[in-house]
Every structure is written in structure tokens, then in C-alpha cells.
Design a protein around this motif. Structure first.
Motif, PDB file in Angstrom:
ATOM      1  N   SER A  44       0.829  -1.208   0.000  1.00  0.00           N
ATOM      2  CA  SER A  44       0.000   0.000   0.000  1.00  0.00           C
ATOM      3  C   SER A  44       0.863   1.258   0.000  1.00  0.00           C
ATOM      4  N   VAL A  45       2.023   1.175   0.650  1.00  0.00           N
ATOM      5  CA  VAL A  45       2.951   2.309   0.661  1.00  0.00           C
ATOM      6  C   VAL A  45       3.472   2.567  -0.741  1.00  0.00           C
ATOM      7  N   LYS A  51       2.011   1.780  -3.527  1.00  0.00           N
ATOM      8  CA  LYS A  51       0.924   2.320  -4.338  1.00  0.00           C
ATOM      9  C   LYS A  51       0.755   3.822  -4.087  1.00  0.00           C
ATOM     10  N   TYR A  52       0.880   4.213  -2.822  1.00  0.00           N
ATOM     11  CA  TYR A  52       0.772   5.636  -2.487  1.00  0.00           C
ATOM     12  C   TYR A  52       1.889   6.431  -3.161  1.00  0.00           C
ATOM     13  N   LEU A  53       3.101   5.894  -3.124  1.00  0.00           N
ATOM     14  CA  LEU A  53       4.220   6.566  -3.779  1.00  0.00           C
ATOM     15  C   LEU A  53       4.000   6.640  -5.285  1.00  0.00           C
ATOM     16  N   ARG A 111       1.237   6.957  -6.801  1.00  0.00           N
ATOM     17  CA  ARG A 111       0.233   7.972  -7.114  1.00  0.00           C
ATOM     18  C   ARG A 111       0.754   9.387  -6.903  1.00  0.00           C
ATOM     19  N   ASN A 112       1.960   9.494  -6.362  1.00  0.00           N
ATOM     20  CA  ASN A 112       2.504  10.817  -6.045  1.00  0.00           C
ATOM     21  C   ASN A 112       3.943  10.971  -6.542  1.00  0.00           C
ATOM     22  N   LEU A 152       6.918  14.596   0.022  1.00  0.00           N
ATOM     23  CA  LEU A 152       5.498  14.315   0.231  1.00  0.00           C
ATOM     24  C   LEU A 152       4.891  15.283   1.244  1.00  0.00           C
ATOM     25  N   ARG A 195       1.787  18.255   0.596  1.00  0.00           N
ATOM     26  CA  ARG A 195       0.591  18.551   1.391  1.00  0.00           C
ATOM     27  C   ARG A 195       0.458  20.055   1.642  1.00  0.00           C
ATOM     28  N   THR A 235      -0.317   9.200 -11.928  1.00  0.00           N
ATOM     29  CA  THR A 235       1.062   8.766 -12.089  1.00  0.00           C
ATOM     30  C   THR A 235       1.718   9.725 -13.048  1.00  0.00           C
TER      31      THR A 235
END
Length: 326
Positions: free
Chosen positions: A234-235, A237-239, A241-242, A288, A292, A320
């Protein structure tokens, strides 16, 4: 890519120890082909849009990000110069950047032209001809010395972008049906290829260099698909997306951390051995965190093209970077 620049900048400050330089050269054949192939995977549907929609949703974002962050990067190095990187404060290089990029933001420059070229050829040139011609171009550019990081990069990697576009369904089906044996085989072939090119000094032999990068992309896709299914997926995947926010700002963060570390004096050999990993991880986390902050009103245009520029609602960062730095 963050690790790559961490090794380079820390090395320029004499803060790296061990086999990092060699590892960085090895990963060179892995990073950018995989990046542009992944970019192509997510570009196919976007290229079907009319030119106006393509500009507002993608092209304007690439142009805006490249111009804005080229200036931000220049201003940072003017304020906090690095003796080993005088080119970062060269105003002539900054002014020439739209035509001759010389910084790690070159990948954004290349993506703009990849999207434009692919759009122009879409429905006009058979995709097989595109792939064969771009493969031949890749072999050629892998055989010659680099004269500009972006234009040479386009010659080397356009094939991988187009392959991602046109072989998307095949790639997804292949990865879905992957077995552990395929991952191991691809890894062995990649490792053997890297060794062979280095041992026989074939890094400038275009056909061999091209085939190694094809194997690297296959290995990268299999490795990525396996990694997201592991604990911690999941980490990743988060990376994933960013990625663009990380790419555009990480060099500044790494340079700042390297400058701070250089003031600390002599560092133990053990720390210098793992320092690139620590700095890369810190740079990703800080990038990251900065993302924010910059999502807030008035600051969000650090990562979004404003409406007056894009001609539509703000062209936000895609899921992506394609939208999946040197």
C-alpha cells in the motif's frame, strides 16, 4: 531516481563510500526505460482526446511544471550554491532550458514531446512502424555520445513510451499471469546482461544496450507487480500515485541535506555506506510533506497549471507521472 541523485550529490560532497557509484551506473539502464514505459501505459487513453483537451489535461501541466520548477531550482542554488555544481546558477542555461534542458527536470520536457509526437502519429502511422522506427532510433542514440540530456533521452527512450502505449493490454495481461519463475528469470537475465556489457565493454554497442533495457523493463514490471502484493504494498501504491511531486522537488531537498551533512565534518565509514539510502528516504518523505503544504490555496499552482494557462480547470497532477527525473 531519488537514490540516483542522492548518490551523485553526496558523491560531489565526498560523502559517499563503497560501491554506490558502480551501483548507480548499473541502475542507469533500469531507471529511465522503466519510467517512460510506465508513462506510456497511462498515456494511451489520454492521447485519444482532442488537442484542446490534451493541452488542458496534460501538455499545459508539463510546460508549467518544467518552467516553474526550473526557475525555483535556479533560485535555490543561487541562494545555497554548491561548489561542485556551478552550472545550477548559470543564467544562460536557465534561459536556454526550454530548448536545451540540462537539469534533472528533462524528463518533463521529454514527456511533452513524447505526447505531441504520439498524438501526431496516432491513426496516421501504423503502430508497428512506430515501434520499429523508434527501436532503431533507440539503438542509434544508445550508440553515440550524449550532447543534450533531454534530446538524447528522447532518442533513447521514445520506443519505451510507445511500447507502453501500444502494448498496454499485453503488458497488463502478462503481469497478471506472472509466476515467480518469470521474475527470477528476468532478474537473472538483467544481472547477466549488466555484467556482460560491463565485462566486454559493450555499453556503447547500441543493439546490446537496447536489448538490455528491454529486459530491464520486463524485470521492472514483474518486480513492481510482485512488490505491491507484498506487505507494505500500500505504501508503494501511495508513492506511485505521487511520483511527479517527488521528482520535481527532490533534487533541491537532496542538495540541501548534502550541504548540511557537509558541515558536520568527517562522517564514519559505516554511515557513509548507508547515507544515500537515508538521504533518499528523507527526501521522499520531505517531498510528500511539502506536497501537502503546496496543495493549499495560492500555493497549489506549484503542482497545477492555472486556468489562465491551461485554458480549463487547473490541470492537476495525474495519478502517475504520465501522467508514471536524470
Amino acid at each position: 531516481m531519488v537514490l540516483h541523485h542522492s548518490v551523485i550529490l553526496l558523491g560531489q560532497m565526498d560523502l559517499v563510500w563503497g560501491p554506490w557509484a558502480q551501483l548507480n551506473r548499473t541502475l542507469q539502464v533500469f531507471r529511465m526505460p522503466l519510467f517512460f514505459a510506465a508513462s506510456g501505459l497511462f498515456a494511451a487513453s489520454v492521447l485519444a482526446r482532442p488537442w484542446k483537451a490534451l493541452w488542458s489535461s496534460r501538455l499545459s501541466l508539463f510546460v508549467w511544471i518544467f518552467l516553474l520548477w526550473s526557475v525555483i531550482r535556479f533560485l535555490y542554488f543561487v541562494a545555497v550554491p554548491m561548489e561542485a555544481r556551478p552550472q545550477e546558477t548559470d543564467l544562460d542555461r536557465l534561459l536556454a532550458a526550454p530548448l536545451l534542458p540540462m537539469s534533472g527536470l528533462w524528463f518533463v520536457h521529454a514527456l511533452f514531446f513524447f505526447f505531441v509526437a504520439a498524438k501526431l502519429m496516432r491513426g496516421r502511422v501504423d503502430y508497428r512502424i512506430q515501434l520499429v522506427a523508434s527501436a532503431a532510433m533507440s539503438v542509434l542514440f544508445l550508440s553515440i555520445s550524449s550532447w543534450n540530456i533531454s534530446w538524447n533521452g528522447m532518442g533513447k527512450y521514445f520506443f519505451f513510451f510507445l511500447a507502453g502505449c501500444y502494448l498496454r493490454e499485453f503488458a497488463f495481461a502478462w503481469v497478471r499471469n506472472r509466476g515467480s519463475g518469470q521474475l527470477v528469470l528476468a532478474g537473472v537475465l538483467f544481472g547477466a546482461g549488466v555484467w556482460a556489457l560491463d565485462f566486454y565493454e559493450l555499453s556503447r554497442f547500441g543493439p546490446a544496450a537496447f536489448l538490455l533495457r528491454v529486459v530491464a523493463v520486463a524485470f521492472g514490471f514483474l518486480l513492481a507487480a510482485s512488490a505491491v502484493s507484498w506487505r507494505g504494498g500500500s505504501v508503494l501504491k501511495y508513492l506511485g500515485r505521487n511520483t511527479l511531486p517527488i521528482y520535481v522537488v527532490h533534487v533541491i531537498i537532496v542538495a540541501f541535506l548534502a550541504t548540511l551533512l557537509s558541515l558536520a565534518g568527517h562522517l564514519p565509514a559505516g554511515l557513509r555506506l548507508i547515507l544515500p539510502l537515508l538521504v533518499a528516504a528523507a527526501a521522499v518523505c520531505l517531498a510528500l510533506g511539502l506536497t501537502r503544504i503546496l496543495r493549499r490555496p495560492l500555493l497549489r499552482f506549484a503542482y497545477e497549471a492555472p486556468e489562465w494557462f491551461s485554458g480549463a480547470a487547473p490541470a492537476k497532477i495525474p495519478a502517475t507521472t504520465a501522467a508514471h527525473s536524470g
